[in-house]
Write an enzyme that holds these catalytic residues in place. Structure first.
Site, PDB file in Angstrom:
ATOM      1  CG  ASP A 297      -2.279   0.689   0.949  1.00 54.66           C
ATOM      2  OD1 ASP A 297      -2.240   1.781   0.345  1.00 54.66           O
ATOM      3  OD2 ASP A 297      -3.335   0.190   1.352  1.00 54.66           O
ATOM      4  CG  HIS A 331      -1.376   1.269  -3.226  1.00 57.24           C
ATOM      5  ND1 HIS A 331      -2.564   0.887  -2.641  1.00 57.24           N
ATOM      6  CD2 HIS A 331      -0.928   0.167  -3.885  1.00 57.24           C
ATOM      7  CE1 HIS A 331      -2.800  -0.387  -2.921  1.00 57.24           C
ATOM      8  NE2 HIS A 331      -1.825  -0.837  -3.664  1.00 57.24           N
TER       9      HIS A 331
END
Length: 549
Positions: A297, A331
């Site tokens: 993430d 991300h």
């Protein structure tokens, strides 16, 4: 109160040391960077072996390791040594004046027995929530460190759900064979029936009034812990160690002051849900340097609480230096938000490389968050193979637009309106992205006063500015696959494009749309290379494009 609880309310004891957003902090700059105080430890050393710990990968060493840490702290502090070996353990609680030092080839491997992790009060995405106790934690400590060249492994695979499409066929077969349960359609693996039920019933982990952690015992397996959480601590050092395979976020310093993370590696699988690398939340005076991140993430993420709860906490993340780091999967390489309701300011990012992240510099929020994010500076940032946008601002995080594609344009400004402003990015190189720059503010609160200078961006698309104001793009080369348009302006004003280079034989340089698109200035830019200089739609007026040489 249970000493292991992650009591967010400890912030009240240290609130006075954090200036509120209304106060004026020191005006830091590249020539006057924040100063971060370092912890100091006695040289006295205690080995966990002296307290009965065994490095056989089988013995549960929780009591032995915690006893060594407590004894060291009670004697005035020093070093607790973890020699080479595999040290199976349950939750470890750090203490003041203790440096937990992992020798090379030492692995702290956290047990898969979830009964070892107590239900405690913690924080989930900026709000008070029931969680399982973190593998490593500390509350209200001073002078605390984890150093060395060893590994901290959270055994996160036993905690996380995973989609079938995120694994290879053989990995999926191995996962199914390991136990757990499948979603009814067979496309998601859950660690347990309890986890599945909490997910499918959309159960909340938030601690509403009158709720205690024990009230969530029937969904305990769903309450994944962050690998390391330090709350309300001062003079913190994390150095040299690899933190990997976390059940949720990897490193989570919360309301800490004088934090250094140096030469640390964080690793989580690409499929790790909430598998962030570092989430620096409501911290003051911090340094992140020489780190390597490869996570599932956001990589290096700035947060400060969520919505009303974050605004009431009122602790911005401020006075930070982030330099000489490498990010692989993630991300976003450097991220602010979306839980930034306490604000963020005076953060300096330099000499960082992002290789294959989803986004590069990423700023995200949404109506209802509130908070002011300003004085963020980035220079000498190098990106390659960015899956989406190199520079990204979006105030519609996780918002589903109406079916007609129109944005909600109600001009309402209140305490929940997020403000992003006053930033400068310079010397940015991106070799491969879907978009070079994407900025989307709110009609009632544009993204404003962002200066970008000396950029070379190779991307499918160039620049998109939506509900933005006072954006300056200077000395920038846009190398794009799509040339109609290279630059999109939608309801944005007071824009400056100075010395912009673009590809020859471009079909359309500017697409300008919306009646709020005004005062767009272009200078020192060769417009003859474009077949069409600009087109104007949806109320945009040609006179608002002002060209000079």
């Amino acid at each position: 109160m249970n000493k292991t609880q992650f009591v967010v309310r400890v912030a009240l004891a240290t609130l006075a040391s954090f200036p509120t957003l209304a106060q004026s902090p020191v005006a830091y700059s590249w020539t006057n960077l924040p100063k971060i105080a370092q912890p100091v430890f006695r040289k006295d050393t205690i080995s966990v072996l002296a307290y009965g710990a065994k490095p056989d990968g089988v013995t549960l060493n929780t009591k032995s390791i915690n006893a060594a840490i407590s004894a060291c702290s009670q004697k005035g502090g020093g070093v607790v040594l973890v020699p080479s070996g595999i040290w199976m353990t349950g939750p470890i609680e750090l203490k003041s004046n203790v440096n937990l030092h992992l020798k090379k080839s030492a692995t702290l491997l956290f047990t898969t027995d979830k009964n070892q992790y107590a239900l405690v009060e913690g924080v989930y995405e900026g709000k008070r929530a029931a969680r399982n106790q973190s593998p490593i934690s500390g509350i209200n400590l001073t002078n605390v460190a984890i150093t060395g060249q060893g590994i901290v492994d959270g055994n996160g695979d036993v905690w996380r759900a995973v989609n079938k499409g995120q694994l290879t066929d053989s990995q999926w077969q191995e996962k199914v064979a390991s136990g757990g349960v499948l979603k009814d359609d067979g496309k998601v693996w859950y660690p347990s029936e309890q986890f599945k039920r909490a997910t499918t019933e959309n159960r909340s982990m938030l601690l509403a009034a009158g709720k205690a952690p024990q009230d969530f015992a029937d969904m305990k397996d769903f309450l994944r812990p962050n690998l390391l959480v330090l709350t309300g601590c001062k003079k913190v050092l994390l150095e040299g160690v690899t933190f990997q395979n976390s059940p949720a976020w990897c490193l989570h310093p919360l309301m800490c002051q004088d934090l250094t993370i140096r030469n640390v590696t964080t690793k989580n699988p690409e499929y790790a849900h909430n598998g962030d690398g570092m989430d620096i939340e409501s911290c003051k005076n911090f340094l992140i340097e020489g780190c390597t991140l490869d996570v599932g993430d956001d990589a290096i993420c700035i947060k400060s609480g969520k919505d009303e709860e974050g605004r009431k906490r009122g602790m911005p993340t401020e006075n930070g230096i982030i330099r000489n780091n490498i990010v692989y999967n993630g991300h976003g390489g450097f991220v602010v938000g979306s839980e930034m309701s306490g604000g963020a300011r005076y953060i300096f990012v330099s000499n960082c490389t992002f290789m294959g992240t989803d986004k590069g510099l990423r700023f995200k929020s949404v109506r209802g968050r509130g908070g002011v994010v300003e004085h963020i500076y980035a220079k000498d940032i190098f990106m390659k193979d960015i899956a989406q946008e190199a520079i990204f601002f979006d105030m519609y995080y996780f918002v589903k637009f109406a079916t007609d594609g129109e944005r909600d344009e109600r001009p309402v400004i209140n305490e929940g309106t997020p403000v992003f402003r006053n930033m400068k990015f310079e010397n940015i190189v991106c070799n491969g992205a879907t978009k070079g720059v994407f900025i989307r503010g709110l009609p009632e609160m544009p993204i404003k006063n962002i200066e970008m200078d000396n950029l070379v961006l190779q991307a499918d698309k160039g620049v998109e500015l939506i509900d933005a104001s006072d954006i300056r793009l200077t000395h920038t080369q846009l190398i794009t696959k799509e040339t109609k348009p290279v630059i999109l302006v939608d309801n944005s004003h007071n824009l400056t494009f100075d010395a912009v280079q673009y590809d020859a034989n471009t079909n359309l340089l500017f697409s300008i749309t919306g009646e709020r698109s005004q005062a767009i200035r272009v200078s020192h830019t060769d417009l003859t290379k474009a077949k069409t200089k600009a087109e104007f739609t949806k109320g945009a007026a040609e006179k608002q494009l002002i060209i000079s040489q």
